[in-house]
Motif scaffolding. Structure first.
Motif, PDB file in Angstrom:
ATOM      1  N   ASP A 152     -34.878   6.270 -27.778  1.00 49.48           N
ATOM      2  CA  ASP A 152     -34.728   6.478 -26.269  1.00 49.48           C
ATOM      3  C   ASP A 152     -33.729   5.989 -25.851  1.00 49.48           C
ATOM      4  N   LEU A 153     -34.996   4.321 -25.509  1.00 50.53           N
ATOM      5  CA  LEU A 153     -34.773   2.979 -24.304  1.00 50.53           C
ATOM      6  C   LEU A 153     -32.770   3.069 -24.931  1.00 50.53           C
ATOM      7  N   ASP A 154     -32.397   2.245 -26.401  1.00 48.08           N
ATOM      8  CA  ASP A 154     -30.756   2.252 -26.085  1.00 48.08           C
ATOM      9  C   ASP A 154     -30.592   3.959 -26.607  1.00 48.08           C
ATOM     10  N   GLU A 155     -30.656   4.969 -25.950  1.00 46.36           N
ATOM     11  CA  GLU A 155     -29.568   5.930 -26.090  1.00 46.36           C
ATOM     12  C   GLU A 155     -29.707   6.268 -24.620  1.00 46.36           C
ATOM     13  N   VAL A 156     -30.694   6.247 -23.912  1.00 45.63           N
ATOM     14  CA  VAL A 156     -30.319   6.075 -22.156  1.00 45.63           C
ATOM     15  C   VAL A 156     -29.343   4.414 -22.059  1.00 45.63           C
ATOM     16  N   TYR A 157     -29.680   3.546 -22.251  1.00 40.69           N
ATOM     17  CA  TYR A 157     -28.763   2.761 -22.309  1.00 40.69           C
ATOM     18  C   TYR A 157     -27.251   2.737 -22.776  1.00 40.69           C
ATOM     19  N   SER A 193     -26.511  17.669 -24.546  1.00 42.81           N
ATOM     20  CA  SER A 193     -27.528  16.869 -25.627  1.00 42.81           C
ATOM     21  C   SER A 193     -28.548  17.705 -25.761  1.00 42.81           C
ATOM     22  N   GLY A 194     -28.838  19.738 -24.870  1.00 43.97           N
ATOM     23  CA  GLY A 194     -29.318  19.975 -25.265  1.00 43.97           C
ATOM     24  C   GLY A 194     -31.100  20.422 -24.602  1.00 43.97           C
ATOM     25  N   LEU A 217     -35.810  10.378 -18.677  1.00 45.98           N
ATOM     26  CA  LEU A 217     -35.616  11.271 -19.901  1.00 45.98           C
ATOM     27  C   LEU A 217     -36.435  10.195 -21.519  1.00 45.98           C
ATOM     28  N   MET A 218     -36.360   9.285 -20.515  1.00 48.07           N
ATOM     29  CA  MET A 218     -37.337   8.446 -21.504  1.00 48.07           C
ATOM     30  C   MET A 218     -39.010   9.243 -22.533  1.00 48.07           C
ATOM     31  N   GLY A 219     -39.140  10.310 -21.641  1.00 45.48           N
ATOM     32  CA  GLY A 219     -39.787  11.254 -22.281  1.00 45.48           C
ATOM     33  C   GLY A 219     -39.978  12.090 -22.847  1.00 45.48           C
ATOM     34  N   ARG A 220     -38.935  12.601 -23.326  1.00 49.05           N
ATOM     35  CA  ARG A 220     -38.065  13.037 -24.485  1.00 49.05           C
ATOM     36  C   ARG A 220     -38.017  14.776 -23.328  1.00 49.05           C
ATOM     37  N   PRO A 221     -38.035  14.872 -22.403  1.00 49.36           N
ATOM     38  CA  PRO A 221     -38.110  16.188 -22.233  1.00 49.36           C
ATOM     39  C   PRO A 221     -36.970  17.554 -22.573  1.00 49.36           C
ATOM     40  N   LYS A 222     -37.205  18.800 -22.800  1.00 50.61           N
ATOM     41  CA  LYS A 222     -36.919  19.806 -22.822  1.00 50.61           C
ATOM     42  C   LYS A 222     -36.807  20.498 -21.510  1.00 50.61           C
ATOM     43  N   LEU A 223     -37.058  20.514 -21.217  1.00 50.70           N
ATOM     44  CA  LEU A 223     -36.615  20.825 -19.760  1.00 50.70           C
ATOM     45  C   LEU A 223     -36.337  19.728 -18.567  1.00 50.70           C
TER      46      LEU A 223
END
Length: 245
Positions: A124-129, A194-195, A160-166
């Motif tokens: 998730d960190l890599d995705e944020v970066y 991205s959903g 986003l690091m918390g993987r929110p759906k909302l």
């Protein structure tokens, strides 16, 4: 004899707010709010300062006590504490961003994964970066030394690091230059693609309507107007009040 095509069914609601009331002492800040956020959409809440926009997000998140019903994916959030709401997939980016200014960018992002600390979150960190390359460049820099736009990116990245759906976004364009506002709103559109479902609170009505599917107009704690964002952008009443028409 051929049948007419079936009407498209409405998207399932990610969030529903029913008859929401929130008070500050004797003052009722929200009075009977009804609101629906379909899954996969961007829904905007616009209105003047003091209309109750931030109060609405904080009530949904459980930061403020309220009465009425808040349903997340069909389940009531009554009695569910803030931390549990985050764990269930609701993220809030507050108006003031609330970053830890004396900590690095990387440490702020790590704290965003606190609710998932027992689960792997390096991906998730890599995705944020990847989404915010500037944060990767400044990962060792103190958050308080970032520009306004970079701080907003960090606040969104931390959520986003918390993987929110909302994702609840409170005035993401506040205090930013027009070019930076455009970049931030492009980021919001990218989240939708991205959903992530987005409830966007904005004073910049024209910009928020341009990227939204549906919108609500708050006036002194009540919904004064609602409808598809494209239709509201052409509404004469809204134009006169909020769009400079």
């Amino acid at each position: 004899m051929s049948r007419p095509p079936a009407a498209a069914s409405p998207a399932a609601a990610m969030l529903e707010v029913r008859d929401l009331h929130t008070r500050y002492g004797r003052v009722e800040a929200l009075s009977g709010i009804d609101l629906r956020v379909p899954e996969g959409q961007i829904v905007s809440v616009i209105g003047a300062n003091g209309a109750g926009k931030s109060t609405l997000l904080n009530s949904i998140m459980g930061v403020l006590p309220s009465s009425g019903e808040v349903l997340y994916r069909g389940e009531s959030l009554r009695g569910v504490p803030l931390e549990a709401r985050v764990a269930q997939g609701i993220g809030l980016v507050p108006e003031r961003r609330d970053l830890f200014s004396s900590m690095t960018v990387a440490d702020n992002l790590h704290l965003g994964a606190y609710s998932r600390r027992r689960l792997p979150w390096k991906a998730d960190l890599d995705e944020v970066y990847a989404r915010f390359p500037r944060l990767l460049e400044r990962r060792k820099q103190l958050a308080g030394t970032l520009s306004g736009g970079e701080q907003q990116m960090l606040a969104i990245g931390r959520a986003l690091m918390g993987r929110p759906k909302l994702l609840l976004l409170d005035e993401p364009s506040l205090g930013l230059a027009p070019l930076i506002v455009r970049d931030i709103l492009k980021i919001v559109q990218g989240l939708q693609q991205s959903g992530v479902t987005v409830l966007l609170v904005e004073q910049n009505a024209r910009a928020s309507l341009a990227i939204s599917d549906y919108a609500y107009v708050l006036e002194t704690g009540q919904v004064g107007l609602s409808g598809p964002a494209g239709e509201l952008a052409r509404d004469e009443r809204l134009s006169a009040s909020y769009l400079g028409g």
